[in-house]
Design an enzyme around this catalytic site. Sequence first.
Site, PDB file in Angstrom:
ATOM      1  N   ILE A 258       2.129  -9.050   3.285  1.00  0.00           N
ATOM      2  CA  ILE A 258       3.277  -9.053   2.751  1.00  0.00           C
ATOM      3  C   ILE A 258       5.265  -8.916   3.355  1.00  0.00           C
ATOM      4  O   ILE A 258       5.521  -8.668   2.463  1.00  0.00           O
ATOM      5  CB  ILE A 258       3.020  -7.163   2.335  1.00  0.00           C
ATOM      6  CG1 ILE A 258       3.835  -6.473   1.332  1.00  0.00           C
ATOM      7  CG2 ILE A 258       3.411  -6.362   3.406  1.00  0.00           C
ATOM      8  CD1 ILE A 258       2.883  -5.119   0.863  1.00  0.00           C
TER       9      ILE A 258
ATOM     10  N   HIS B 135      -8.697  -7.639  10.916  1.00  0.00           N
ATOM     11  CA  HIS B 135      -8.197  -9.038  10.522  1.00  0.00           C
ATOM     12  C   HIS B 135      -7.290 -10.137  11.129  1.00  0.00           C
ATOM     13  O   HIS B 135      -7.047 -10.081  12.305  1.00  0.00           O
ATOM     14  CB  HIS B 135      -7.236  -8.313   9.521  1.00  0.00           C
ATOM     15  CG  HIS B 135      -5.584  -8.003  10.215  1.00  0.00           C
ATOM     16  ND1 HIS B 135      -6.683  -6.317  10.753  1.00  0.00           N
ATOM     17  CD2 HIS B 135      -4.235  -7.951  10.517  1.00  0.00           C
ATOM     18  CE1 HIS B 135      -5.386  -6.114  11.110  1.00  0.00           C
ATOM     19  NE2 HIS B 135      -3.987  -6.957  10.940  1.00  0.00           N
TER      20      HIS B 135
HETATM   21  P1  5GP Z   1      -1.399  -5.839  12.434  1.00  0.00           P
HETATM   22  O1  5GP Z   1       0.111  -5.563  13.126  1.00  0.00           O
HETATM   23  O2  5GP Z   1      -2.465  -4.964  12.409  1.00  0.00           O
HETATM   24  O3  5GP Z   1      -1.919  -7.247  13.596  1.00  0.00           O
HETATM   25  O4  5GP Z   1      -0.976  -6.644  11.445  1.00  0.00           O
HETATM   26  C1  5GP Z   1      -1.067  -5.826  10.114  1.00  0.00           C
HETATM   27  C2  5GP Z   1      -0.121  -6.383   9.338  1.00  0.00           C
HETATM   28  O5  5GP Z   1      -0.439  -6.526   8.074  1.00  0.00           O
HETATM   29  C3  5GP Z   1       0.821  -7.082   8.970  1.00  0.00           C
HETATM   30  O6  5GP Z   1       1.284  -8.417   9.540  1.00  0.00           O
HETATM   31  C4  5GP Z   1       1.354  -6.548   8.197  1.00  0.00           C
HETATM   32  O7  5GP Z   1       2.531  -7.235   7.142  1.00  0.00           O
HETATM   33  C5  5GP Z   1       0.113  -6.286   6.708  1.00  0.00           C
HETATM   34  N1  5GP Z   1      -0.041  -5.678   6.177  1.00  0.00           N
HETATM   35  C6  5GP Z   1       0.486  -3.955   6.117  1.00  0.00           C
HETATM   36  N2  5GP Z   1       0.367  -3.533   4.801  1.00  0.00           N
HETATM   37  C7  5GP Z   1      -0.188  -4.565   3.641  1.00  0.00           C
HETATM   38  C8  5GP Z   1      -0.186  -4.149   2.740  1.00  0.00           C
HETATM   39  O8  5GP Z   1       0.477  -3.481   1.752  1.00  0.00           O
HETATM   40  N3  5GP Z   1      -0.135  -6.424   1.472  1.00  0.00           N
HETATM   41  C9  5GP Z   1      -0.976  -7.088   2.256  1.00  0.00           C
HETATM   42  N4  5GP Z   1      -1.179  -8.477   1.642  1.00  0.00           N
HETATM   43  N5  5GP Z   1      -0.453  -7.090   4.010  1.00  0.00           N
HETATM   44  C10 5GP Z   1       0.387  -5.931   4.334  1.00  0.00           C
END
Ligand code: 5GP
Length: 114
Positions: free
Chosen positions: A31, A100
């Site tokens: 997103i 992820h």
């Molecule tokens: P992390 O910081 O945990 O490695 O990555 C989480 C990712 O999830 C971030 O890049 C963030 O932009 C993405 N993200 C968070 N909320 C959402 C959402 O509601 N939809 C989508 N498609 N991505 C999300």
Amino acid sequence: MADCLFCKMLTGAIKPDVVYENEHVLAFRDINPQAPVHVLIIPKKHIATINDLSDDDTLLAGDLFIATKAVATLTGIADSGYRTVMNCNADAGQSVFHIHLHVLGGRHLAWPPG
Ligand code: 5GP
Ligand code: ZN
């Protein structure tokens, strides 16, 4: 997990922009993209962090990388290049606690990362 954002995408309660799906994984656009192509690949099993992977998850972990090939091809970055990242816990900035694999491409990516 009822309160997990990415489990809600698996149940359909939240509908992401899906790029690829198979029996084991779902891949959708981030997103808040950090590159022209920024896709997240998640396993269909809830696992909070890399630290929570068990020996039974060997195939699941491999499925994320096999799916990466399909995502890279479908998004047109297989030949130009891309980076995969999986953040774990606070120092890496993990913000969603359902593992992820980030797939980033479509521009030159600096190294080392910040
Ligand atoms: P992390 O910081 O945990 O490695 O990555 C989480 C990712 O999830 C971030 O890049 C963030 O932009 C993405 N993200 C968070 N909320 C959402 C959402 O509601 N939809 C989508 N498609 N991505 C999300
Ligand atoms: Zn989950």
